[in-house]
Motif scaffolding. Structure first.
Motif, PDB file in Angstrom:
ATOM      1  N   GLU A   1       0.827  -1.207   0.000  1.00  0.00           N
ATOM      2  CA  GLU A   1       0.000   0.000   0.000  1.00  0.00           C
ATOM      3  C   GLU A   1       0.862   1.259   0.000  1.00  0.00           C
ATOM      4  O   GLU A   1       0.543   2.253  -0.658  1.00  0.00           O
ATOM      5  N   LEU A   2       1.964   1.211   0.735  1.00  0.00           N
ATOM      6  CA  LEU A   2       2.861   2.360   0.816  1.00  0.00           C
ATOM      7  C   LEU A   2       3.595   2.604  -0.502  1.00  0.00           C
ATOM      8  O   LEU A   2       3.792   3.749  -0.920  1.00  0.00           O
ATOM      9  N   CYS A   3       4.001   1.529  -1.163  1.00  0.00           N
ATOM     10  CA  CYS A   3       4.863   1.644  -2.347  1.00  0.00           C
ATOM     11  C   CYS A   3       4.099   1.755  -3.655  1.00  0.00           C
ATOM     12  O   CYS A   3       4.678   2.164  -4.666  1.00  0.00           O
ATOM     13  N   ARG A   4       2.832   1.400  -3.665  1.00  0.00           N
ATOM     14  CA  ARG A   4       2.057   1.378  -4.912  1.00  0.00           C
ATOM     15  C   ARG A   4       2.136   2.723  -5.625  1.00  0.00           C
ATOM     16  O   ARG A   4       1.852   3.775  -5.062  1.00  0.00           O
ATOM     17  N   GLY A   5       2.564   2.679  -6.880  1.00  0.00           N
ATOM     18  CA  GLY A   5       2.669   3.887  -7.678  1.00  0.00           C
ATOM     19  C   GLY A   5       3.882   4.748  -7.367  1.00  0.00           C
ATOM     20  O   GLY A   5       4.081   5.787  -7.999  1.00  0.00           O
ATOM     21  N   ARG A   6       4.716   4.303  -6.414  1.00  0.00           N
ATOM     22  CA  ARG A   6       5.869   5.119  -6.004  1.00  0.00           C
ATOM     23  C   ARG A   6       7.187   4.369  -6.181  1.00  0.00           C
ATOM     24  O   ARG A   6       8.172   4.949  -6.632  1.00  0.00           O
ATOM     25  N   LEU A   7       7.219   3.105  -5.804  1.00  0.00           N
ATOM     26  CA  LEU A   7       8.418   2.286  -5.978  1.00  0.00           C
ATOM     27  C   LEU A   7       8.033   0.946  -6.577  1.00  0.00           C
ATOM     28  O   LEU A   7       7.039   0.343  -6.162  1.00  0.00           O
ATOM     29  N   LYS A   8       8.829   0.468  -7.518  1.00  0.00           N
ATOM     30  CA  LYS A   8       8.684  -0.908  -7.971  1.00  0.00           C
ATOM     31  C   LYS A   8       9.430  -1.813  -6.993  1.00  0.00           C
ATOM     32  O   LYS A   8      10.391  -1.385  -6.355  1.00  0.00           O
ATOM     33  N   LEU A   9       8.974  -3.063  -6.907  1.00  0.00           N
ATOM     34  CA  LEU A   9       9.500  -3.954  -5.880  1.00  0.00           C
ATOM     35  C   LEU A   9      10.054  -5.253  -6.448  1.00  0.00           C
ATOM     36  O   LEU A   9       9.432  -5.876  -7.309  1.00  0.00           O
TER      37      LEU A   9
ATOM     38  N   GLU B   1      -1.887 -13.426  -5.140  1.00  0.00           N
ATOM     39  CA  GLU B   1      -3.246 -12.916  -4.980  1.00  0.00           C
ATOM     40  C   GLU B   1      -3.242 -11.533  -4.335  1.00  0.00           C
ATOM     41  O   GLU B   1      -4.074 -10.677  -4.667  1.00  0.00           O
ATOM     42  N   MET B   2      -2.304 -11.299  -3.437  1.00  0.00           N
ATOM     43  CA  MET B   2      -2.201  -9.990  -2.793  1.00  0.00           C
ATOM     44  C   MET B   2      -1.790  -8.932  -3.813  1.00  0.00           C
ATOM     45  O   MET B   2      -2.301  -7.802  -3.804  1.00  0.00           O
ATOM     46  N   LEU B   3      -0.872  -9.284  -4.708  1.00  0.00           N
ATOM     47  CA  LEU B   3      -0.455  -8.341  -5.754  1.00  0.00           C
ATOM     48  C   LEU B   3      -1.621  -7.997  -6.664  1.00  0.00           C
ATOM     49  O   LEU B   3      -1.811  -6.831  -7.042  1.00  0.00           O
ATOM     50  N   ALA B   4      -2.402  -8.999  -7.022  1.00  0.00           N
ATOM     51  CA  ALA B   4      -3.555  -8.759  -7.886  1.00  0.00           C
ATOM     52  C   ALA B   4      -4.592  -7.882  -7.195  1.00  0.00           C
ATOM     53  O   ALA B   4      -5.162  -6.968  -7.802  1.00  0.00           O
ATOM     54  N   ALA B   5      -4.821  -8.144  -5.912  1.00  0.00           N
ATOM     55  CA  ALA B   5      -5.842  -7.407  -5.163  1.00  0.00           C
ATOM     56  C   ALA B   5      -5.507  -5.926  -5.043  1.00  0.00           C
ATOM     57  O   ALA B   5      -6.412  -5.081  -5.041  1.00  0.00           O
TER      58      ALA B   5
ATOM     59  N   VAL C   1       5.923  -5.289  -9.753  1.00  0.00           N
ATOM     60  CA  VAL C   1       6.630  -6.230  -8.881  1.00  0.00           C
ATOM     61  C   VAL C   1       7.240  -7.362  -9.694  1.00  0.00           C
ATOM     62  O   VAL C   1       6.658  -7.830 -10.671  1.00  0.00           O
ATOM     63  N   VAL C   2       8.423  -7.808  -9.257  1.00  0.00           N
ATOM     64  CA  VAL C   2       8.971  -9.083  -9.708  1.00  0.00           C
ATOM     65  C   VAL C   2       9.165  -9.940  -8.464  1.00  0.00           C
ATOM     66  O   VAL C   2       9.670  -9.464  -7.430  1.00  0.00           O
ATOM     67  N   LEU C   3       8.709 -11.188  -8.528  1.00  0.00           N
ATOM     68  CA  LEU C   3       8.906 -12.129  -7.420  1.00  0.00           C
ATOM     69  C   LEU C   3      10.137 -12.972  -7.728  1.00  0.00           C
ATOM     70  O   LEU C   3      10.238 -13.577  -8.797  1.00  0.00           O
ATOM     71  N   THR C   4      11.077 -13.013  -6.777  1.00  0.00           N
ATOM     72  CA  THR C   4      12.339 -13.704  -7.011  1.00  0.00           C
ATOM     73  C   THR C   4      12.581 -14.753  -5.937  1.00  0.00           C
ATOM     74  O   THR C   4      12.034 -14.684  -4.828  1.00  0.00           O
ATOM     75  N   SER C   5      13.443 -15.710  -6.268  1.00  0.00           N
ATOM     76  CA  SER C   5      13.799 -16.753  -5.307  1.00  0.00           C
ATOM     77  C   SER C   5      15.042 -17.494  -5.786  1.00  0.00           C
ATOM     78  O   SER C   5      15.301 -17.572  -6.984  1.00  0.00           O
ATOM     79  N   PHE C   6      15.806 -18.019  -4.828  1.00  0.00           N
ATOM     80  CA  PHE C   6      16.870 -18.965  -5.145  1.00  0.00           C
ATOM     81  C   PHE C   6      16.274 -20.313  -5.533  1.00  0.00           C
ATOM     82  O   PHE C   6      16.889 -21.095  -6.251  1.00  0.00           O
ATOM     83  N   ASP C   7      15.093 -20.597  -5.005  1.00  0.00           N
ATOM     84  CA  ASP C   7      14.497 -21.925  -5.072  1.00  0.00           C
ATOM     85  C   ASP C   7      13.689 -22.095  -6.363  1.00  0.00           C
ATOM     86  O   ASP C   7      12.718 -21.373  -6.595  1.00  0.00           O
ATOM     87  N   THR C   8      14.095 -23.050  -7.192  1.00  0.00           N
ATOM     88  CA  THR C   8      13.428 -23.223  -8.486  1.00  0.00           C
ATOM     89  C   THR C   8      12.003 -23.735  -8.340  1.00  0.00           C
ATOM     90  O   THR C   8      11.137 -23.384  -9.138  1.00  0.00           O
ATOM     91  N   GLY C   9      11.754 -24.545  -7.307  1.00  0.00           N
ATOM     92  CA  GLY C   9      10.389 -25.007  -7.072  1.00  0.00           C
ATOM     93  C   GLY C   9       9.458 -23.853  -6.752  1.00  0.00           C
ATOM     94  O   GLY C   9       8.307 -23.813  -7.205  1.00  0.00           O
TER      95      GLY C   9
END
Length: 244
Positions: free
Chosen positions: A100-108, A128-132, A139-147
């Motif tokens: 809510e704080l970053c929307r429209g101000r910072l990409k994450l 689902e939270m990103l869509a809501a 946003v980009v969702l990142t992880s070390f974990d391929t699964g």
């Protein structure tokens, strides 16, 4: 103006306690900070919270694993005093309030701290939270974990995914391609000019972490203009590229 975007690592973590609203606000005070990297885990009762370590011990006055604590307990902890008395009483934020704080101000760049399947369902919950909140494009969702990356794609194929890579060996470009990712988050010491050119030429975003010295920032900028520079010290980025 320099094209290598400035990414605040866990907020302005050089000046404020990492992954807190104080660090985020300080990052937002700098107009050239356009991206921020944060870390997300789940509480025992399934609330996405912003914290890096799997345990509470280093950055709060609490003890134990994040996954074993309910949200109401985590919210009572002091996540600021370890950094400075000026931040006494700073809390571990919920992901929802950060969005809510970053929307429209910072990409994450949101790293899902999911080793194996430590947090079942975290991928769908965060997607689902990103869509809501209408932030899928920010946003980009990142992880070390391929699964984890595979499950993000299953939860919502429209969410951008990125591989985190910090190995002396291996083929990061090949892994990104095999996973269908469009983003690589890589330790700056592992990044080469050839890899940067290759990825950029194929439309893959590149973020180098964690870069706190002006010399290394300049080296990366000389390597390729598309490399995003993730730093605890966005003030050094500003001094390096805006005041030169």
């Amino acid at each position: 103006m320099n094209q290598n975007l400035c990414v605040a690592h866990r907020g302005f973590s050089g000046r404020a306690p990492e992954n807190t609203l104080a660090a985020i606000h300080k990052a937002m005070e700098l107009p050239f900070v356009t991206w921020m990297e944060i870390d997300v885990q789940l509480t025992k009762d399934g609330i996405p919270v912003v914290i890096h370590d799997y345990t509470l011990d280093r950055t709060t006055n609490g003890h134990g694993k994040v996954k074993d604590m309910i949200y109401s307990h985590i919210r009572r902890l002091d996540a600021g005093s370890w950094k400075s008395r000026d931040f006494r009483g700073e809390r571990i934020p919920a992901l929802e309030e950060v969005l809510e704080l970053c929307r429209g101000r910072l990409k994450l760049n949101i790293e899902l701290k999911n080793a194996g399947n430590l947090y079942p369902g975290i991928e769908r919950k965060v997607s689902e939270m990103l869509a809501a909140c209408g932030m899928k494009d920010e946003v980009v969702l990142t992880s070390f974990d391929t699964g984890t990356l595979d499950r993000i794609g299953e939860a919502d194929p429209s969410v951008q995914r990125g591989l985190i890579f910090d190995s002396r060996w291996g083929d990061p470009a090949g892994r990104v391609r095999a996973l269908g990712c469009t983003f690589l988050s890589i330790s700056f010491s592992r990044l080469t000019p050839g890899l940067a050119r290759f990825l950029s030429g194929r439309g893959v975003g590149i973020m180098a972490w964690t870069v706190n010295k002006a010399k290394e920032m300049r080296r990366l900028a000389d390597m390729h203009s598309d490399i995003m520079i993730c730093t605890n010290r966005p003030d050094v980025w500003g001094e390096t590229f805006l005041e030169a």
